[in-house]
Design a protein around this motif. Sequence first.
Motif, PDB file in Angstrom:
ATOM      1  N   SER A  10      36.496  60.751  47.112  1.00  0.00           N
ATOM      2  CA  SER A  10      37.418  59.881  46.377  1.00  0.00           C
ATOM      3  C   SER A  10      36.662  58.950  45.434  1.00  0.00           C
ATOM      4  O   SER A  10      37.093  58.728  44.302  1.00  0.00           O
ATOM      5  N   MET A  51      42.186  63.077  38.516  1.00  0.00           N
ATOM      6  CA  MET A  51      43.358  62.425  39.083  1.00  0.00           C
ATOM      7  C   MET A  51      44.161  63.389  39.957  1.00  0.00           C
ATOM      8  O   MET A  51      44.688  62.990  41.001  1.00  0.00           O
ATOM      9  N   LEU A  55      44.935  62.707  43.900  1.00  0.00           N
ATOM     10  CA  LEU A  55      46.283  62.742  44.447  1.00  0.00           C
ATOM     11  C   LEU A  55      46.427  63.799  45.532  1.00  0.00           C
ATOM     12  O   LEU A  55      47.012  63.548  46.585  1.00  0.00           O
ATOM     13  N   ARG A  56      45.889  64.965  45.269  1.00  0.00           N
ATOM     14  CA  ARG A  56      46.020  66.047  46.239  1.00  0.00           C
ATOM     15  C   ARG A  56      45.284  65.717  47.532  1.00  0.00           C
ATOM     16  O   ARG A  56      45.784  65.980  48.625  1.00  0.00           O
ATOM     17  N   LEU A  59      47.065  61.894  48.963  1.00  0.00           N
ATOM     18  CA  LEU A  59      48.489  61.792  49.240  1.00  0.00           C
ATOM     19  C   LEU A  59      49.035  63.032  49.932  1.00  0.00           C
ATOM     20  O   LEU A  59      49.731  62.939  50.929  1.00  0.00           O
ATOM     21  N   TRP A  60      48.742  64.190  49.370  1.00  0.00           N
ATOM     22  CA  TRP A  60      49.309  65.411  49.914  1.00  0.00           C
ATOM     23  C   TRP A  60      48.407  66.084  50.927  1.00  0.00           C
ATOM     24  O   TRP A  60      48.829  66.985  51.640  1.00  0.00           O
TER      25      TRP A  60
END
Length: 63
Positions: A10, A51, A55-56, A59-60
């Motif tokens: 990250s 980005m 996000l993947r 978050l997911w």
Amino acid sequence: MKRLIRLALSLFLGALALLSIFGFLASFEPLELRIRIIWRVVYIVMFVASMAGLLRMNLWGKK
């Protein structure tokens, strides 16, 4: 261990996103038009990819 790898990745992707923003702004310097467009596209692709990865992963990716 998985948490440490997620944190390191990250941070890397966040730094890559910031670098691409800085590079995109730097592409407004007076260069040949074709070269400016190529660099802008490269920086936009880098930003979107970093980005999307952030996000993947954050978050997911949590299960």
